[in-house]
Design a protein around this motif. Sequence first.
Motif, PDB file in Angstrom:
ATOM      1  N   LEU A  43     -15.529 -23.682  35.071  1.00 47.88           N
ATOM      2  CA  LEU A  43     -15.486 -23.618  36.531  1.00 47.88           C
ATOM      3  C   LEU A  43     -14.099 -23.945  37.068  1.00 47.88           C
TER       4      LEU A  43
ATOM      5  N   ILE B 126     -14.284 -27.496  42.863  1.00 50.36           N
ATOM      6  CA  ILE B 126     -15.538 -26.888  42.396  1.00 50.36           C
ATOM      7  C   ILE B 126     -16.769 -27.624  42.887  1.00 50.36           C
TER       8      ILE B 126
ATOM      9  N   TRP C  63     -19.167 -25.995  45.317  1.00 47.96           N
ATOM     10  CA  TRP C  63     -19.900 -24.861  44.748  1.00 47.96           C
ATOM     11  C   TRP C  63     -21.074 -25.319  43.907  1.00 47.96           C
TER      12      TRP C  63
ATOM     13  N   ARG D  63     -23.636 -25.776  46.520  1.00 52.23           N
ATOM     14  CA  ARG D  63     -24.046 -24.528  47.160  1.00 52.23           C
ATOM     15  C   ARG D  63     -24.930 -23.686  46.258  1.00 52.23           C
ATOM     16  N   LEU D  64     -24.643 -23.675  44.956  1.00 59.30           N
ATOM     17  CA  LEU D  64     -25.402 -22.844  44.026  1.00 59.30           C
ATOM     18  C   LEU D  64     -26.398 -23.638  43.191  1.00 59.30           C
TER      19      LEU D  64
ATOM     20  N   ALA E  33     -20.776 -18.804  39.822  1.00 55.28           N
ATOM     21  CA  ALA E  33     -19.987 -19.844  40.483  1.00 55.28           C
ATOM     22  C   ALA E  33     -18.519 -19.732  40.104  1.00 55.28           C
TER      23      ALA E  33
ATOM     24  N   LEU F  12     -16.919 -16.945  42.043  1.00 57.91           N
ATOM     25  CA  LEU F  12     -16.729 -17.270  43.461  1.00 57.91           C
ATOM     26  C   LEU F  12     -15.598 -18.278  43.662  1.00 57.91           C
ATOM     27  N   ILE F  13     -15.455 -19.215  42.734  1.00 58.29           N
ATOM     28  CA  ILE F  13     -14.380 -20.206  42.820  1.00 58.29           C
ATOM     29  C   ILE F  13     -13.008 -19.526  42.776  1.00 58.29           C
TER      30      ILE F  13
ATOM     31  N   GLU G  10     -12.247 -16.967  44.370  1.00 66.14           N
ATOM     32  CA  GLU G  10     -12.044 -16.419  45.717  1.00 66.14           C
ATOM     33  C   GLU G  10     -11.713 -14.922  45.710  1.00 66.14           C
TER      34      GLU G  10
ATOM     35  N   GLN H   5     -27.519 -16.862  49.549  1.00 70.42           N
ATOM     36  CA  GLN H   5     -26.192 -17.470  49.596  1.00 70.42           C
ATOM     37  C   GLN H   5     -25.103 -16.402  49.576  1.00 70.42           C
TER      38      GLN H   5
END
Length: 253
Positions: free
Chosen positions: A104, A122, A125, A128-129, A154, A157-158, A160, A184
Amino acid sequence: MAAAATTQLKFDRVSLKAPVGLNEILSDLSFAIEAGSFVGIVGPSGAGKTTLLRLINRLIEPSQGQIFWRGQRLSSLPVVPLRRQIGLVLQDSKLLGMSVEAALCYPRVLRGQSPAQAKQQILPWLDRLKIPQDWLSRTEVDLSMGQRQRVAIARALIAEPKLLLLDEPTSAQDIGYGEFLLTQLRQLAEQQRLTVVMVNHQLELTASVVTQVLHLQAGQLRANQPAAEVNWSTLRAEIVEAHQQADAEWGDD
C-alpha cells in the motif's frame, strides 16, 4: 453546477488480431468515455472484455485503429507515466512478495515519500475500504483472493490515478462488501472526477452504480448506452443466450 463533459478516453476503429491466425479478438471498436464516468463492460466469457482493459493500460497494442488519452495518441505516451494515470487491477492481483503495508505504501514511496509519510497517507484508505489494520503485516499467502482484491484496489487508489480499470472487482467478495465497494467507487467518480471502467459479470451490482454500459460480444461492440437507457432484463437474456451458443459450439457432441 455540473462540470462540463470532457472526453478522456477515445477508441477510433480499434481492432486486435489474435497472435496466431487471422481471427480478431476485438473488431472495429469506436467509443468515447468522459471524465468522471463509471463505465461497465459487460458480455459473455470470451467477448474480449479483459483484453479491452489491457489495451487501455498498454499491456498490449492494437493491430489497427487509434486509442486517445486526453486528446493524445496512447501509443505516443511513455508507458510508466501513463500507468500512473491509468491504474489496472486484475482479477487475481499479486502483492509481489510484499507485506500489505509495503504494498500500500509503495505508490507513495515511488513518489519520494518516506515509509513513515506513506503510512500516514494510506490510513484513510484503510478506513474507507474497510481494510483492518491487522492485515498490514500479512503477505499475499496469508490473504484470500477477495482480501488480495481489496488490497490491490486500495493500492491503485492510493496512487491517485485519473482512470481506474477493474477486472471483476467483486468476483471474490461477498455481496454486501461488493455493494459497499462499488458505492465507494461511485462516490469517488462523482466527487473527484475519477473515471472507473469495470468489467463485471454481476449485472445486478453493475446496474446499481454505472453511468455508461459497453456491451461486448464476440469482440464486437454490440451496444454503447447510458446506463439509464439499458434494459437490464434484455441485456441479461442476450448474455445468457451468447453463453449457451458458445457452449454449443465448443461442446463435444
